[in-house]
Design an enzyme around this catalytic site. Structure first.
Site, PDB file in Angstrom:
ATOM      1  N   LYS A   1       0.801  -1.242   0.000  1.00 18.01           N
ATOM      2  CA  LYS A   1       0.000   0.000   0.000  1.00 18.01           C
ATOM      3  C   LYS A   1       0.827   1.282   0.000  1.00 18.01           C
ATOM      4  O   LYS A   1       0.363   2.336   0.420  1.00 18.01           O
ATOM      5  CB  LYS A   1      -0.997   0.054   1.197  1.00 18.01           C
ATOM      6  CG  LYS A   1      -1.847  -1.145   1.408  1.00 18.01           C
ATOM      7  CD  LYS A   1      -2.424  -1.729   0.156  1.00 18.01           C
ATOM      8  CE  LYS A   1      -3.419  -0.886  -0.572  1.00 18.01           C
ATOM      9  NZ  LYS A   1      -3.751  -1.483  -1.909  1.00 18.01           N
ATOM     10  N   THR A   2       2.038   1.192  -0.462  1.00 24.30           N
ATOM     11  CA  THR A   2       2.862   2.397  -0.492  1.00 24.30           C
ATOM     12  C   THR A   2       3.117   2.870  -1.919  1.00 24.30           C
ATOM     13  O   THR A   2       3.865   3.827  -2.137  1.00 24.30           O
ATOM     14  CB  THR A   2       4.220   2.147   0.196  1.00 24.30           C
ATOM     15  OG1 THR A   2       4.832   1.032  -0.457  1.00 24.30           O
ATOM     16  CG2 THR A   2       4.068   1.871   1.667  1.00 24.30           C
ATOM     17  N   GLY A   3       2.566   2.137  -2.896  1.00 23.39           N
ATOM     18  CA  GLY A   3       2.797   2.497  -4.301  1.00 23.39           C
ATOM     19  C   GLY A   3       3.691   1.490  -5.004  1.00 23.39           C
ATOM     20  O   GLY A   3       4.290   1.795  -6.047  1.00 23.39           O
ATOM     21  N   THR A   4       3.775   0.285  -4.459  1.00 27.22           N
ATOM     22  CA  THR A   4       4.690  -0.709  -5.039  1.00 27.22           C
ATOM     23  C   THR A   4       4.258  -1.138  -6.445  1.00 27.22           C
ATOM     24  O   THR A   4       5.102  -1.403  -7.299  1.00 27.22           O
ATOM     25  CB  THR A   4       4.796  -1.955  -4.132  1.00 27.22           C
ATOM     26  OG1 THR A   4       3.487  -2.473  -3.909  1.00 27.22           O
ATOM     27  CG2 THR A   4       5.447  -1.632  -2.804  1.00 27.22           C
ATOM     28  N   THR A   5       2.941  -1.180  -6.692  1.00 25.00           N
ATOM     29  CA  THR A   5       2.497  -1.611  -8.027  1.00 25.00           C
ATOM     30  C   THR A   5       2.800  -0.538  -9.065  1.00 25.00           C
ATOM     31  O   THR A   5       3.169  -0.843 -10.205  1.00 25.00           O
ATOM     32  CB  THR A   5       0.986  -1.936  -8.014  1.00 25.00           C
ATOM     33  OG1 THR A   5       0.682  -2.580  -6.788  1.00 25.00           O
ATOM     34  CG2 THR A   5       0.585  -2.831  -9.166  1.00 25.00           C
TER      35      THR A   5
ATOM     36  N   SER B   1      -5.066   2.684   4.258  1.00 22.20           N
ATOM     37  CA  SER B   1      -5.171   2.152   2.896  1.00 22.20           C
ATOM     38  C   SER B   1      -5.337   0.631   2.938  1.00 22.20           C
ATOM     39  O   SER B   1      -6.124   0.054   2.204  1.00 22.20           O
ATOM     40  CB  SER B   1      -3.926   2.556   2.095  1.00 22.20           C
ATOM     41  OG  SER B   1      -3.890   1.888   0.874  1.00 22.20           O
TER      42      SER B   1
ATOM     43  N   LYS C   1      -6.041   0.042  -7.314  1.00 15.37           N
ATOM     44  CA  LYS C   1      -4.936   0.923  -6.911  1.00 15.37           C
ATOM     45  C   LYS C   1      -5.376   2.367  -7.110  1.00 15.37           C
ATOM     46  O   LYS C   1      -5.781   2.753  -8.223  1.00 15.37           O
ATOM     47  CB  LYS C   1      -3.682   0.673  -7.757  1.00 15.37           C
ATOM     48  CG  LYS C   1      -3.211  -0.760  -7.760  1.00 15.37           C
ATOM     49  CD  LYS C   1      -2.666  -1.182  -6.404  1.00 15.37           C
ATOM     50  CE  LYS C   1      -2.595  -2.703  -6.338  1.00 15.37           C
ATOM     51  NZ  LYS C   1      -2.111  -3.199  -5.042  1.00 15.37           N
ATOM     52  N   GLY C   2      -5.285   3.148  -6.061  1.00 14.91           N
ATOM     53  CA  GLY C   2      -5.763   4.523  -6.106  1.00 14.91           C
ATOM     54  C   GLY C   2      -7.268   4.544  -5.936  1.00 14.91           C
ATOM     55  O   GLY C   2      -7.996   5.099  -6.761  1.00 14.91           O
ATOM     56  N   ARG C   3      -7.707   3.878  -4.880  1.00 13.52           N
ATOM     57  CA  ARG C   3      -9.158   3.783  -4.628  1.00 13.52           C
ATOM     58  C   ARG C   3      -9.704   5.106  -4.114  1.00 13.52           C
ATOM     59  O   ARG C   3      -8.984   5.935  -3.567  1.00 13.52           O
ATOM     60  CB  ARG C   3      -9.426   2.699  -3.572  1.00 13.52           C
ATOM     61  CG  ARG C   3      -9.221   1.301  -4.046  1.00 13.52           C
ATOM     62  CD  ARG C   3      -9.871   0.331  -3.069  1.00 13.52           C
ATOM     63  NE  ARG C   3      -9.695  -1.030  -3.550  1.00 13.52           N
ATOM     64  CZ  ARG C   3      -8.691  -1.802  -3.195  1.00 13.52           C
ATOM     65  NH1 ARG C   3      -7.781  -1.354  -2.362  1.00 13.52           N
ATOM     66  NH2 ARG C   3      -8.599  -3.025  -3.671  1.00 13.52           N
TER      67      ARG C   3
HETATM   68  P1  A3P Z   1      -4.745   3.570  -2.354  1.00 12.83           P
HETATM   69  O1  A3P Z   1      -5.454   2.666  -3.269  1.00 12.83           O
HETATM   70  O2  A3P Z   1      -5.094   3.364  -0.947  1.00 12.83           O
HETATM   71  O3  A3P Z   1      -4.870   5.028  -2.743  1.00 12.83           O
HETATM   72  P2  A3P Z   1       0.404  -0.825  -3.583  1.00 12.83           P
HETATM   73  O4  A3P Z   1       0.544  -0.960  -5.034  1.00 12.83           O
HETATM   74  O5  A3P Z   1       1.739  -0.896  -2.890  1.00 12.83           O
HETATM   75  O6  A3P Z   1      -0.607  -1.722  -2.994  1.00 12.83           O
HETATM   76  O7  A3P Z   1      -0.036   0.636  -3.247  1.00 12.83           O
HETATM   77  C1  A3P Z   1      -1.278   1.114  -3.653  1.00 12.83           C
HETATM   78  C2  A3P Z   1      -1.224   2.592  -3.459  1.00 12.83           C
HETATM   79  O8  A3P Z   1      -0.341   3.147  -4.403  1.00 12.83           O
HETATM   80  C3  A3P Z   1      -2.521   3.263  -3.692  1.00 12.83           C
HETATM   81  O9  A3P Z   1      -3.190   3.286  -2.471  1.00 12.83           O
HETATM   82  C4  A3P Z   1      -2.132   4.651  -4.193  1.00 12.83           C
HETATM   83  O10 A3P Z   1      -2.346   5.649  -3.258  1.00 12.83           O
HETATM   84  C5  A3P Z   1      -0.632   4.529  -4.433  1.00 12.83           C
HETATM   85  N1  A3P Z   1      -0.199   5.031  -5.742  1.00 12.83           N
HETATM   86  C6  A3P Z   1       0.945   5.735  -5.923  1.00 12.83           C
HETATM   87  N2  A3P Z   1       1.117   6.022  -7.206  1.00 12.83           N
HETATM   88  C7  A3P Z   1       0.079   5.481  -7.884  1.00 12.83           C
HETATM   89  C8  A3P Z   1      -0.259   5.450  -9.235  1.00 12.83           C
HETATM   90  N3  A3P Z   1       0.490   6.057 -10.165  1.00 12.83           N
HETATM   91  N4  A3P Z   1      -1.396   4.825  -9.585  1.00 12.83           N
HETATM   92  C9  A3P Z   1      -2.158   4.231  -8.627  1.00 12.83           C
HETATM   93  N5  A3P Z   1      -1.867   4.228  -7.323  1.00 12.83           N
HETATM   94  C10 A3P Z   1      -0.754   4.850  -6.938  1.00 12.83           C
END
Ligand code: A3P
Length: 878
Positions: A610-614, A708, A829-831
């Site tokens: 949940k830190t933006g790894t994807t 998150s 991602k980015g809910r």
């Molecule tokens: P939220 O969905 O809570 O906003 P991970 O991939 O580690 O699970 O992290 C998901 C989080 O990546 C998302 O949390 C979002 O805030 C963040 N994020 C950062 N950059 C992003 C991007 N370009 N597109 C989508 N989500 C992004």
């Protein structure tokens, strides 16, 4: 008369002058002799005519005082200290220091090394009222006795308060004799001399492993001994000896003096027990006494049990050139010796490994030897060693391995060899470690193998680091060498001379292998039982020596029972720790040519979730030289190898996720598994397999991360997340329902950033770690990606500011495709969810306060800038 008188007076003058000449000559000769001895030091051996030289071993009645009435001070209270030995060495490389460490390591005792300073500086000794050390060892006792009074006071206080003992060594040199009183002790030390006729004091309370047998009379090696001259009942000899005294050796202070090479200070004087050695550990008996001293002074907490299990494998029965094999006499000797050995090693049975293809391939007499072996099938234990003695890693197809095994099994069945003993050994250790998974599968299928052994895990050398592990339900035990190889056939031709073999048995390497390992599986070969039968010679003499000098109880167990015993003793070894097979030449030689070591990642993105790894993952794979793993059917883009049970599938399984890179030097394979970050095991496992890999982690405010994660769980319809509010989750107490506690843990624990990063840093150097600010990755990804490229050293440089675009609909940066289209991350991602309420934020802010302070210190230490969220949180602290 006159002439008579003149003659007489002439005679008187002549006699007188002769006397003067004689006297002068005598004086001259004395001067010359004195000068000779003065300048040549002592060369003469004078035995001391004192009581010390008359004391006979094992004859306590003759001793000057009763050794039986020994009182010691209160022993160590093991609950009050950690079971760690504090070792003061002279330098990192000093020989005795290394010998001390070797024994501690081989005994699997924990220790901490300090370089002894002249002033006697001490490390912190107490932690929260608990002593950090159960025993103190000084490589050089002079450093202990001459430390400054402040430090000595501290150390003495620690030792008396926690019942901690001290072991020290005083090694002389070959210079002229020195005699001095050891500061603070009521006895003399004479150093730089030779000793002889040494004995063990049978009444020393120290003796545990050591049996006080009589040593053969005679000198011990070297003129660099120190002896302690004892005439005080508070100091007892453990080993006493006669001194090969030089002429000017001072007479002992009292008739009752004894000379000891090891002395036990019973602690009656100041409440601290000490054991002092008048040399290093080169003398095997000193080594044994050192092990006993550790046990005794630690109140038997750092102690080795007296049970020793020994299994002798003869790996390649039937394999061997003619002339080197066993004939009927040799087989008879094998049987007779086995019986003989049973008197000293309970249930001793030779374990014979067979390769059926080579049956009857010797001379006529040797073929008869083969037949006698088979007629004696029931006398031995048997294990398969591959039909044609082939190395299993050369078989890529499991089916061809199975075929070979079936041939050997058929041979066994035809000759009545038991097939259900569950143990096998692979020729040349091939396939066992590094794991050739085909071998494990084939062994299970054909032989139902449950146990094997190897010298190769984790490496052949040093032998004391060898360990066991369990893979695919096969228990792999460490194997030991006993100095016998296929080519050691004749006693006289033993490498380095026969004395080398005898030395190893009589207090040398082989003897200490048995002393220091509760379980030893020895590898021998067919050729060690023909000709000079060195195998029999070695084990008979070893058993005798062990029996004479130790109280060890030797026994043999069948391999499966032995393996269970092994993992009962060392349960922590069950889990393997994989390494790169190409990093050790011996491993590379038994690693399949069809497999490579290149299908391993050069870097890992470890999370946390949940830190933006994807997003980082998506951006990375846009780079032309960066290649990720193929997706997993269960965990999608993440392999999740290092953190959980996938690890037990082995490295073949892991490597199958990666392509063979087209250019090993420029292609960057990587994998992202976001739950590696907080995993206890992942850093150690990753460092073992890919020690040079770079590690990337992303941090956002841990409170936002927790929220998150909670939202993530709600959208995955996790029952606890649906049932309880975020506030209920983060504030749940210890008595809350388990599913709530579990969710709470997964929300909160990954946010203990400093703790997790510290763990990664115990396995990886700081320059291999990159910490990304997740907030910046979200708002300004191209700058972050520039930093990442620089950190990885990847080329060509990829221009992310052109390749990424902000998608206002998604509200995040996305990949820019042709014709202005964008590729963004999926819905998960980015809910969109409501912002965290202030009550939760305040709670979390306070919950993470200490963790954040620690993180700021850590980043400061690493020379990294603080992310803006952390600066804000720290301001709240003020
Ligand atoms: P939220 O969905 O809570 O906003 P991970 O991939 O580690 O699970 O992290 C998901 C989080 O990546 C998302 O949390 C979002 O805030 C963040 N994020 C950062 N950059 C992003 C991007 N370009 N597109 C989508 N989500 C992004």
């Amino acid at each position: 008369l006159l002439s008579l008188l003149r003659f007489k007076s002439l005679m008187i003058v002549w006699v007188f002058s002769m006397q003067i000449i004689l006297l002068a000559t005598f004086c001259m000769v004395s001067i010359v002799i004195s000068a000779y001895y003065l300048y040549n030091g002592y060369k003469q051996e004078n035995e001391l005519p004192e009581t010390s030289s008359e004391v006979e071993c094992g004859d306590p009645q003759l001793m000057p005082y009763k050794l039986m009435e020994m009182k010691t001070t209160k022993p160590v209270d093991p609950l009050r200290t950690d079971l760690v030995v504090l070792v003061f060495v002279e330098s990192q490389y000093s020989t005795l220091g290394q010998d001390i460490i070797t024994i501690l390591e081989s005994s699997r005792f924990q220790f901490h090394i300090e370089i002894a300073s002249g002033k006697g500086d001490l490390p912190v000794l107490i932690d929260k009222n608990k002593g950090k050390y159960a025993l103190i060892v000084y490589e050089n006792i002079l450093k202990y006795v001459s430390m400054d009074s402040w430090n000595r006071g501290l150390l003495d206080k620690y030792c008396t308060e926690y019942g901690v003992g001290v072991i020290g060594f005083h090694k002389g040199n070959e210079n002229s004799l020195q005699s001095f009183q050891l500061k603070g002790f009521p006895f003399h030390v004479h150093s730089n001399l030779g000793v002889k006729d040494c004995c063990i004091n049978p009444h020393s309370p120290l003796l545990h492993l050591t049996k006080p047998s009589k040593l053969e009379k005679g000198p011990l090696l070297g003129n660099d001994w120190a002896v302690f001259q004892i005439n005080h009942t508070a100091y007892q000899p453990v080993i006493f000896a006669k001194v090969k005294a030089p002429e000017n050796f001072p007479p002992p202070a009292a008739l009752s003096a004894l000379y000891a090479t090891v002395i036990h200070d019973l602690g009656l004087h100041d409440g601290i027990q000490r054991v002092l050695f008048g040399n290093n550990l080169n003398f095997w008996l000193h080594k044994l006494i050192f092990i006993d001293a550790i046990s005794f002074l630690s109140g038997k907490k750092l102690t080795l049990s007296l049970d020793r299990y020994i299994l002798v494998d003869i790996d390649d029965i039937f394999v061997g050139k003619d002339g080197t094999r066993m004939n009927t006499n040799d087989v008879q000797a094998l049987l007779d010796t086995q019986n003989l050995l049973r008197a000293q090693i309970t249930n001793f049975t030779f374990n014979l490994g067979f390769s059926g293809k080579f049956y009857h391939t010797g001379t006529e007499e040797e073929d008869e030897g083969d037949d006698l072996l088979l007629r004696s099938v029931d006398e031995f234990w048997w294990f398969p060693h591959m039909w044609s003695h082939m190395q299993p890693h050369l078989f890529h197809n499991e089916s061809s391995l199975v075929e070979q095994m079936i041939l050997n099994k058929k041979f066994a069945l035809e000759h009545g060899i038991p097939t259900d003993l569950g143990y096998a050994v692979a020729p040349h250790h091939s396939g066992v470690y590094p794991v050739h998974v085909q071998l494990y599968d084939a062994w299970k299928k054909v032989w139902n193998i449950r146990v094997t052994s190897t010298e190769e895990y984790p490496h052949l050398k040093p032998a004391r680091y060898r360990r066991g592990f369990i893979h695919k339900n096969i228990m792999v035990l460490p194997r030991q060498t006993c100095g016998l190889f296929t080519h050691t056939i004749f006693y006289k031709e033993y490498p380095g001379g026969p004395k080398e073999l005898d030395k190893s048995i009589q207090g040398g390497e082989l003897f200490f292998t048995v002393v220091l390992n509760p379980i030893s599986i020895f590898m021998t070969h067919l050729s060690n039982y023909g000709n000079d039968r060195l195998g029999l010679y070695t084990f008979v003499n070893l058993a005798n020596f062990v029996h004479t000098w130790t109280n060890l109880k030797l026994q043999t167990l069948p391999p499966v029972q032995l393996a269970h015993k092994y993992f009962e003793l060392f349960p922590e070894q069950k889990d393997p720790l994989w390494q790169n097979p190409c990093d050790d030449k011996r491993h590379r030689d038994i690693w399949s040519k069809e497999k490579t070591c290149d299908r391993l990642p050069k870097f890992l993105v470890v999370g946390p979730q949940k830190t933006g790894t994807t997003a980082l993952y998506l951006f990375l794979i846009m780079h032309p030289s960066i290649i990720s793993n193929s997706p997993s059917p269960k965990t999608f883009e993440e392999v999740q190898f290092f953190n959980r049970n996938n690890y037990h599938r082995g490295i073949d399984w892991y490597m199958d996720f990666f392509p063979t890179p087209s250019n090993v030097t420029t292609d960057f394979l990587f994998e992202k598994s976001a739950n590696y970050f907080h995993s206890e095991e992942a850093p150690r496992r990753a460092a073992s397999l890919i020690p040079k890999a770079k590690i990337i982690t992303i941090l956002i405010d841990p409170s936002d991360r927790a929220y998150s994660w909670y939202q993530h769980q709600r959208s995955h319809e996790d029952p606890a997340a649906l049932k309880f509010s975020f506030y209920q989750v983060i504030t749940a107490g210890p008595r809350a329902p388990s599913e709530l506690r579990a969710l709470q843990k997964r929300c909160l624990a990954p946010g203990w950033y400093a703790t997790h990063i510290e763990r990664w840093l115990t396995y990886f150097p700081p320059y291999q770690l990159l910490i990304i600010d997740g907030q910046q990755l979200r708002t300004d990804p191209s700058t972050v990606m520039d930093e990442v490229q620089k950190f990885l050293g990847v080329s060509p440089h990829y221009n992310y500011s052109e390749a990424l675009t902000f998608d206002s609909h998604k509200g995040f940066w996305c990949q820019l495709l042709e014709e202005g289209k964008t590729k963004c991350l999926g819905k998960s991602k980015g809910r969109k969810y409501p912002p965290m309420d202030s009550e939760c934020r305040a709670f979390l802010s306070s919950y993470y306060r200490d963790h954040n302070v620690e993180l700021s210190k850590l980043l400061h230490k690493l020379g990294q800038p603080l992310p803006s969220w952390l600066r804000q949180e720290l301001q709240k602290v003020r």
